[in-house]
Every structure is written in structure tokens, then in C-alpha cells.
Design a protein around this motif. Structure first.
Motif, PDB file in Angstrom:
ATOM      1  N   LEU A 220       0.849  -1.187   0.000  1.00  0.00           N
ATOM      2  CA  LEU A 220       0.000   0.000   0.000  1.00  0.00           C
ATOM      3  C   LEU A 220       0.883   1.235   0.000  1.00  0.00           C
ATOM      4  CD1 LEU A 220      -2.764   1.398   0.282  1.00  0.00           C
ATOM      5  CD2 LEU A 220      -2.527   1.139   2.765  1.00  0.00           C
ATOM      6  N   THR A 221       0.599   2.180  -0.919  1.00  0.00           N
ATOM      7  CA  THR A 221       1.294   3.454  -0.936  1.00  0.00           C
ATOM      8  C   THR A 221       0.258   4.574  -0.943  1.00  0.00           C
ATOM      9  OG1 THR A 221       1.378   3.761  -3.345  1.00  0.00           O
ATOM     10  CG2 THR A 221       3.100   2.383  -2.345  1.00  0.00           C
ATOM     11  N   PHE A 222       0.740   5.801  -1.020  1.00  0.00           N
ATOM     12  CA  PHE A 222      -0.172   6.939  -1.043  1.00  0.00           C
ATOM     13  C   PHE A 222      -1.014   6.990  -2.320  1.00  0.00           C
ATOM     14  CE2 PHE A 222       3.123   8.494   1.948  1.00  0.00           C
ATOM     15  CZ  PHE A 222       2.300   8.729   3.033  1.00  0.00           C
ATOM     16  N   TYR A 223      -0.682   6.156  -3.304  1.00  0.00           N
ATOM     17  CA  TYR A 223      -1.484   6.082  -4.520  1.00  0.00           C
ATOM     18  C   TYR A 223      -2.450   4.899  -4.486  1.00  0.00           C
ATOM     19  CZ  TYR A 223       1.673   9.619  -6.339  1.00  0.00           C
ATOM     20  OH  TYR A 223       2.387  10.786  -6.520  1.00  0.00           O
ATOM     21  N   SER A 246      10.749  10.053 -18.796  1.00  0.00           N
ATOM     22  CA  SER A 246      12.156   9.677 -18.882  1.00  0.00           C
ATOM     23  C   SER A 246      12.419   8.465 -17.996  1.00  0.00           C
ATOM     24  CB  SER A 246      13.044  10.847 -18.463  1.00  0.00           C
ATOM     25  OG  SER A 246      12.779  11.223 -17.125  1.00  0.00           O
ATOM     26  N   LEU A 247      13.515   7.800 -18.245  1.00  0.00           N
ATOM     27  CA  LEU A 247      13.861   6.595 -17.501  1.00  0.00           C
ATOM     28  C   LEU A 247      13.991   6.904 -16.014  1.00  0.00           C
ATOM     29  CD1 LEU A 247      16.449   5.295 -20.078  1.00  0.00           C
ATOM     30  CD2 LEU A 247      14.314   4.122 -19.461  1.00  0.00           C
ATOM     31  N   HIS A 248      13.361   6.081 -15.194  1.00  0.00           N
ATOM     32  CA  HIS A 248      13.312   6.347 -13.762  1.00  0.00           C
ATOM     33  C   HIS A 248      13.002   5.074 -12.996  1.00  0.00           C
ATOM     34  CE1 HIS A 248       9.104   6.352 -15.046  1.00  0.00           C
ATOM     35  NE2 HIS A 248       8.785   6.062 -13.790  1.00  0.00           N
ATOM     36  N   THR A 249      13.249   5.109 -11.695  1.00  0.00           N
ATOM     37  CA  THR A 249      12.692   4.112 -10.791  1.00  0.00           C
ATOM     38  C   THR A 249      11.524   4.762 -10.073  1.00  0.00           C
ATOM     39  OG1 THR A 249      14.154   4.742  -8.953  1.00  0.00           O
ATOM     40  CG2 THR A 249      14.943   3.022 -10.446  1.00  0.00           C
ATOM     41  N   ASP A 250      10.579   3.959  -9.630  1.00  0.00           N
ATOM     42  CA  ASP A 250       9.414   4.504  -8.937  1.00  0.00           C
ATOM     43  C   ASP A 250       9.711   4.731  -7.461  1.00  0.00           C
ATOM     44  OD1 ASP A 250       7.944   4.476 -11.259  1.00  0.00           O
ATOM     45  OD2 ASP A 250       6.234   3.413 -10.387  1.00  0.00           O
ATOM     46  N   TYR A 251       9.211   5.866  -6.977  1.00  0.00           N
ATOM     47  CA  TYR A 251       9.110   6.169  -5.549  1.00  0.00           C
ATOM     48  C   TYR A 251      10.437   6.306  -4.802  1.00  0.00           C
ATOM     49  CZ  TYR A 251       4.606   6.689  -3.189  1.00  0.00           C
ATOM     50  OH  TYR A 251       3.455   7.184  -2.644  1.00  0.00           O
ATOM     51  N   PRO A 252      11.478   6.914  -5.393  1.00  0.00           N
ATOM     52  CA  PRO A 252      12.657   7.191  -4.571  1.00  0.00           C
ATOM     53  C   PRO A 252      12.385   8.225  -3.484  1.00  0.00           C
ATOM     54  CG  PRO A 252      12.850   8.297  -6.683  1.00  0.00           C
ATOM     55  CD  PRO A 252      11.627   7.418  -6.766  1.00  0.00           C
ATOM     56  N   ALA A 253      11.185   8.845  -3.505  1.00  0.00           N
ATOM     57  CA  ALA A 253      10.811   9.763  -2.428  1.00  0.00           C
ATOM     58  C   ALA A 253      10.522   9.016  -1.129  1.00  0.00           C
ATOM     59  CB  ALA A 253       9.592  10.594  -2.832  1.00  0.00           C
ATOM     60  N   LEU A 254      10.495   7.684  -1.175  1.00  0.00           N
ATOM     61  CA  LEU A 254      10.403   6.868   0.034  1.00  0.00           C
ATOM     62  C   LEU A 254      11.792   6.352   0.372  1.00  0.00           C
ATOM     63  CD1 LEU A 254       7.232   4.699  -0.765  1.00  0.00           C
ATOM     64  CD2 LEU A 254       7.344   6.791   0.613  1.00  0.00           C
ATOM     65  N   HIS A 255      12.093   6.244   1.656  1.00  0.00           N
ATOM     66  CA  HIS A 255      13.382   5.694   2.047  1.00  0.00           C
ATOM     67  C   HIS A 255      13.477   4.202   1.727  1.00  0.00           C
ATOM     68  CE1 HIS A 255      13.787   9.407   4.575  1.00  0.00           C
ATOM     69  NE2 HIS A 255      14.993   9.305   4.069  1.00  0.00           N
ATOM     70  N   HIS A 256      12.340   3.531   1.627  1.00  0.00           N
ATOM     71  CA  HIS A 256      12.322   2.122   1.231  1.00  0.00           C
ATOM     72  C   HIS A 256      11.360   1.982   0.046  1.00  0.00           C
ATOM     73  CE1 HIS A 256      13.015  -2.173   1.848  1.00  0.00           C
ATOM     74  NE2 HIS A 256      11.728  -2.349   1.590  1.00  0.00           N
ATOM     75  N   PRO A 257      11.831   2.273  -1.175  1.00  0.00           N
ATOM     76  CA  PRO A 257      10.938   2.194  -2.341  1.00  0.00           C
ATOM     77  C   PRO A 257      10.450   0.767  -2.575  1.00  0.00           C
ATOM     78  CG  PRO A 257      12.962   3.395  -2.848  1.00  0.00           C
ATOM     79  CD  PRO A 257      13.174   2.730  -1.521  1.00  0.00           C
ATOM     80  N   PRO A 258       9.293   0.602  -3.203  1.00  0.00           N
ATOM     81  CA  PRO A 258       8.805  -0.747  -3.519  1.00  0.00           C
ATOM     82  C   PRO A 258       9.817  -1.509  -4.364  1.00  0.00           C
ATOM     83  CG  PRO A 258       7.103   0.905  -3.913  1.00  0.00           C
ATOM     84  CD  PRO A 258       8.369   1.654  -3.652  1.00  0.00           C
ATOM     85  N   TYR A 412       2.418  -2.455  -6.552  1.00  0.00           N
ATOM     86  CA  TYR A 412       3.756  -2.692  -6.007  1.00  0.00           C
ATOM     87  C   TYR A 412       3.738  -3.848  -5.018  1.00  0.00           C
ATOM     88  CZ  TYR A 412       4.760   2.177  -7.451  1.00  0.00           C
ATOM     89  OH  TYR A 412       4.919   3.353  -8.139  1.00  0.00           O
ATOM     90  N   LEU A 413       4.894  -4.498  -4.916  1.00  0.00           N
ATOM     91  CA  LEU A 413       5.176  -5.444  -3.842  1.00  0.00           C
ATOM     92  C   LEU A 413       6.576  -5.169  -3.339  1.00  0.00           C
ATOM     93  CD1 LEU A 413       3.590  -7.165  -6.312  1.00  0.00           C
ATOM     94  CD2 LEU A 413       3.535  -8.869  -4.507  1.00  0.00           C
ATOM     95  N   ASP A 414       6.912  -5.728  -2.188  1.00  0.00           N
ATOM     96  CA  ASP A 414       8.268  -5.628  -1.676  1.00  0.00           C
ATOM     97  C   ASP A 414       9.008  -6.931  -1.942  1.00  0.00           C
ATOM     98  OD1 ASP A 414       8.451  -3.012  -0.660  1.00  0.00           O
ATOM     99  OD2 ASP A 414       7.281  -3.581   1.101  1.00  0.00           O
ATOM    100  N   TRP A 415      10.328  -6.824  -2.072  1.00  0.00           N
ATOM    101  CA  TRP A 415      11.121  -8.018  -2.356  1.00  0.00           C
ATOM    102  C   TRP A 415      11.034  -9.044  -1.229  1.00  0.00           C
ATOM    103  CZ3 TRP A 415      12.488 -10.472  -6.319  1.00  0.00           C
ATOM    104  CH2 TRP A 415      12.847  -9.842  -7.498  1.00  0.00           C
TER     105      TRP A 415
END
Length: 433
Positions: A220-223, A246-258, A412-415
């Protein structure tokens, strides 16, 4: 099993993969094409090892095990006492330690060691006794080779790097949902290659949630638990527009991105909307070789990311992340980069500002080289799963109108959850511990 996975080529050709018993090598240099996606054999997969002799080395406070195959292992007394497997010290139903650390003598000796029914039996100075199975001990040998093998078994740290010639491992959505062998092949390929393409999902919302149930639960995220990638008025995210991403990873604004992302194509645009992916681990290693200073700067400076708005609820998140995360051994473990959410706040000393920009420019230019970018077009019913800690993904701008508005559903899921399910499936399919 590889009968459940095929390789998907951007031209649309599908080729069935044949299984192989060879184990892929740890990637130290880029490995492109002909990826080996067969399930790799795990260490100590044979029968139980035989113990030829067990003896205490009192001065060194080590137990020496001589194996029937001629090898030798050493085990500290303290470690053995800490990991006694008897019912008083270990809750077997939970495989959890009951022995309190406050009750552990970290300088314990050993009164007696003997072999009983091919088990190693130890009597401690307080007359407590412990028994250890040889295969349990062998797996936990302290040699560097055994430790590396066990870590690979537990975490599947091997990676296969790729560039624009990538052949995406591909499987059938319904088979993954209902067949353990297909699900295991999917997750092992996801871990090793970083991206797997599933076909045959219904072209309607709800499929990423169905797939997540094969693993455990969604992040669960803010989205929200799931989110709809569509061109929206007053968009609260650049992904919810029709412009180029542009090329990116999702949610680096979190300290633990999905760690893992699912994207399911419900409807595709009339024109444009092609997806792009780059192997971030491969690019980081290439940057380390081509521009070591840039690599050191991006892996040592913490960059501010921010994201604010309202969706599942109102939010204002802030993080400080390295663009390139490395572990204590210098191995790349995560990429954190999204130009849209990189903050205007740059918390670095003045003299490091320009070197940071130059380093990031070198990395982004490397990511954008045509030979490094793999491009594909999703069609309704296609579902792509990928490693959000490793891959950078993007999208070309698109045009859609009328009843055919472009619509992807994501989740999203976590590893931790993904690796948990992988281990459970591996035990169910192959009996691995």
C-alpha cells in the motif's frame, strides 16, 4: 521449469525455452543474450554428508568435522551452543530460538563430543546436550565457499545483465496463477533477469491484484493498493499524463521504495505509448568502469526526493537516497532515480554541487544510449513484472482518443514478500529447504 517460460522478442516472435542443468555464473562483466533461465541447482543438494570424525579443539574453542568426502569444517563452540536444536533451546514449530541470549555462555567450553547414529552429539559443561544433523552443519559451514553458496540459495543474488538485445522471459498469466512450477519459474526469472512478461490476462482491471495473491499481498502506498495510469486532468503525478516519461525508478521519495512493480495493459494508445527499460545494475557497473569518480559521487552523496499531493490520502513525503546504493562489499543493490521527484533542495556542500550534476549527467547519458535501452509495446492483456530496485523504465508520449483511451493498472510489492513466496514455491516444487 522452462516449458512455462518463453523469450519474448520485440518483433513479437516467441520461442520455447528448453531446460538446462548448467548453473549460470556470477555476472562480473555484462552478459548479453542467451540468458540461462533454468532453475539452478542448489548447494548440498545431494544425499546427507557422512561424518568421518568429530573432535573438539579446546585451545581454539572450535569443533572440527572431517567429512567422508575428505573436506573439513570448523564450528565455534559458542555458535554451536547458541544454535542447539533441542526442544528447550529451539521452538521447533516456529523454527525460532527459545534460548535467551542472557543465558548463553559466550565463552563456553565443551565436555564431550561423539558420533551417534551419524549425528554429532555434544555435552556441554553444564551437562546440557545438543545433537546436530550432518546436513544441517554442512550447509552452515563457515568456509567462504559454503557461505557464498548458502547466501545464493537464500537470496539468489546472481544477476544476468542485458542491453537493447534483451529477450524478455515470458510466461502465461493463467499458468502462473494456477501452477506452482510456472510460478516458480516466473519468480526465479524475475530475480535473475529483473523483468518477466506475462500474456493472456483479461483486459480488465483487477488482474494485478489477482497476480499479487499468488505471492501474498500488495504494498500500500499513497497512490493506493493499485493505481490507474491514465491521462488525467490536474494530474498528481507525471505518469498520469500523455507525455514522455524519462527513464526512472518509482518512488525514490520513500526511504524504502517498492521492490517489484506490476503493470497490466487494459487499453493501449492509438499512437505511441511504447515502454522502455534499462538494466540499472548493468549501467551502474559500466559507469564504475568508465567514470569511477562519477560512480563514487552518486553512491556517496544523498539526494533529496519529494512527493506531495492527495490520492489514497493526502501526503507529503521526503527522502534522502543515494542515486546508486551499494553494500559493504561495493556491490550495487538499488538504483534510486526519478528526475520528476528529485527535489530542488540539494543538501550538499557548495563545492560538491557541480560535481554532482556532472556525475548525474554522465549516468543519465549512459542510460539513454540506444544500445542500452530495450523498447517494447504492451497490448491489452499483457502484464509486465519487473524489479523496481534494478530497472529504470520510461514511456514514449502517446495519443489516444474516443473509447480507446490508454489505460494501465499498476501495483507494487516488496522483495521480502516476493522472495518469501519464491522460497515456499521452491520447497513445494523441488523439496529444497
Amino acid at each position: 521449469m522452462l516449458s512455462y517460460l518463453t523469450r519474448w522478442v520485440s518483433r513479437g516472435a516467441i520461442q520455447a525455452l528448453k531446460g538446462t542443468s548448467s548453473r549460470p555464473q556470477l555476472v562480473k562483466t555484462p552478459h548479453i543474450g542467451n540468458q540461462t533461465l533454468a532453475a539452478a541447482p542448489l548447494p548440498f543438494a545431494g544425499g546427507s554428508p557422512g561424518v568421518r570424525q568429530a573432535r573438539a579443539l579446546d585451545q581454539e574453542r572450535l569443533l572440527q568435522i572431517d567429512w567422508d568426502d575428505g573436506s573439513c569444517s570448523l564450528y565455534p563452540f559458542t555458535w554451536l551452543r547458541d544454535n542447539c536444536q533441542c526442544p528447550r533451546c529451539t521452538l521447533q514449530s516456529a523454527q525460532a530460538r527459545s534460548l535467551l541470549f542472557s543465558n548463553l555462555d559466550v565463552h563456553t567450553g565443551m565436555d564431550q563430543v561423539q558420533l551417534m547414529d551419524n549425528k554429532v552429539s555434544i555435552t556441554w559443561p553444564d551437562q546440557h546436550s545438543s545433537e546436530f544433523d550432518p546436513d544441517w552443519l554442512k550447509k552452515r559451514c563457515f568456509s567462504s565457499e559454503a557461505r557464498q553458496a548458502l547466501q545464493e540459495e537464500l537470496f539468489l543474488n546472481e544477476r544476468e545483465y542485458w542491453d537493447s538485445s534483451l529477450q524478455i522471459p515470458s510466461g502465461d498469466f493463467e499458468e502462473v496463477l494456477h501452477d506452482d512450477k510456472a510460478a516458480l519459474a516466473w519468480l526465479e526469472a524475475l530475480r535473475r533477469t529483473g523483468i518477466v512478461y506475462l500474456r493472456g490476462a483479461p483486459a480488465e482491471q483487477g488482474q494485478v491484484a489477482r497476480l499479487s495473491q499468488r505471492i501474498g499481498y500488495l504494498r500500500l502506498t499513497f497512490y493506493g493498493h493499485t493505481w490507474q495510469v491514465q491521462d488525467k486532468p490536474m494530474a498528481n503525478n507525471v505518469a498520469y499524463t500523455s507525455g514522455e516519461l524519462s527513464l526512472h525508478t518509482d518512488y525514490p521519495a520513500l526511504h524504502h521504495p517498492p521492490g517489484v512493480q506490476f503493470l497490466h495493459c487494459v487499453r493501449q494508445a492509438d499512437q505511441g505509448g511504447e515502454s522502455e527499460v534499462v538494466d540499472g545494475f548493468h549501467m551502474a557497473e559500466q559507469l564504475r568502469r568508465e567514470d569511477p569518480e562519477a560512480f563514487n559521487i552518486l553512491s556517496s552523496l544523498r539526494v533529496d526526493f519529494t512527493d506531495s499531493g492527495a490520492d489514497y490520502c493526502d501526503f507529503s513525503v521526503q527522502s534522502k537516497n543515494h542515486i546508486i546504493d551499494v553494500d559493504s562489499e561495493g556491490r550495487v543493490t538499488r538504483i534510486n532515480y526519478n528526475n520528476a521527484t528529485r527535489d530542488s533542495v540539494l543538501d550538499v556542500p557548495l563545492h560538491q554541487v557541480q560535481p554532482f550534476y556532472s556525475s548525474l549527467k554522465a549516468f543519465v547519458e549512459l542510460l539513454s544510449r540506444p544500445e542500452n535501452v530495450f523498447t517494447y509495446r504492451m497490448e491489452p492483456g499483457d502484464l509486465v513484472t519487473f524489479d523496481n530496485w534494478r530497472l529504470l523504465h520510461g514511456r514514449k508520449s502517446y495519443q489516444s482518443q474516443g473509447q480507446n483511451l490508454r489505460h494501465l493498472e499498476g501495483a507494487y510489492l516488496d522483495w521480502d514478500e516476493v522472495m518469501s513466496r519464491l522460497r515456499v514455491l521452491r520447497k513445494a516444487v523441488r523439496g529444497d529447504i
